[in-house]
Write a protein that holds these residues in place. Sequence first.
Motif, PDB file in Angstrom:
ATOM      1  N   MET A  83       1.162   4.094  -3.069  1.00 49.10           N
ATOM      2  CA  MET A  83       0.825   5.511  -2.806  1.00 49.10           C
ATOM      3  C   MET A  83       1.976   6.501  -3.178  1.00 49.10           C
ATOM      4  O   MET A  83       1.981   7.274  -3.919  1.00 49.10           O
TER       5      MET A  83
ATOM      6  N   GLU B 234       0.823  -1.129   0.175  1.00 52.30           N
ATOM      7  CA  GLU B 234       0.194  -0.087   0.095  1.00 52.30           C
ATOM      8  C   GLU B 234       0.832   1.271  -0.064  1.00 52.30           C
ATOM      9  O   GLU B 234       0.865   2.027  -0.832  1.00 52.30           O
ATOM     10  N   ARG B 235       1.761   1.199   0.615  1.00 55.10           N
ATOM     11  CA  ARG B 235       2.706   2.345   0.839  1.00 55.10           C
ATOM     12  C   ARG B 235       3.538   2.617  -0.509  1.00 55.10           C
ATOM     13  O   ARG B 235       3.785   3.733  -1.184  1.00 55.10           O
TER      14      ARG B 235
ATOM     15  N   ARG C 264       2.153   6.386  -7.084  1.00 57.18           N
ATOM     16  CA  ARG C 264       0.702   7.427  -7.642  1.00 57.18           C
ATOM     17  C   ARG C 264       1.257   8.757  -7.402  1.00 57.18           C
ATOM     18  O   ARG C 264       1.288   9.596  -8.408  1.00 57.18           O
ATOM     19  N   TRP C 265       1.998   9.130  -6.079  1.00 54.82           N
ATOM     20  CA  TRP C 265       2.882  10.409  -6.129  1.00 54.82           C
ATOM     21  C   TRP C 265       3.741  10.497  -7.154  1.00 54.82           C
ATOM     22  O   TRP C 265       3.893  11.914  -7.587  1.00 54.82           O
TER      23      TRP C 265
END
Length: 178
Positions: free
Chosen positions: A92, A88-89, A95-96
């Motif tokens: 994220m 999940e990290r 995505r950034w």
Amino acid sequence: MSVVGGAAGPGHNRSAEQLSDDQLQGLTRQHAAKRAKLLEAEKKTKADRMNFDKIIKSDLGATGLANIKLLLDLETPEGEARIKADMERQAMVARWAGLAIGTQGALFDQDRRPVEDRAFDDGKRDGMSGKTLATSHASGTEAYNKYVEGWHAGQAINAAGIRQKPPEAELLRKEGAE
């Protein structure tokens, strides 16, 4: 516990204060000898494991050992939770960084989202990074407008003051505090 020259044997737990000097020395020497054997066995086991790790890398390639560790982690509930949290990290942060999540980049090697969506995300990322408003999109196009809109959105996030206390602020004592 067996004690040299004393009455205590297995099941007779006596504290060090209850032992004579000779008994304490004898027990210390027994434990030292046993610990030395265990340390030697540990060194041999570690060397054997490191040598086997080399075989794994040779047989399975550079990621073979990492794959085995991942497999073993996924066999426990704690390991599975840790892996899920890490995934999940990573998603994220990807995505950034502008990676189109949910696409298969290896198949197409390009982001298949509409150019306007990509332009907005690029602008927002550049705005949050403090970069100058500059886009490669032609002025007057929808992609240009979306980039500018995204850049301003990124700047607005920075202007909102999402800042943490500097680490040194926590280290400094208040005057008069001990």
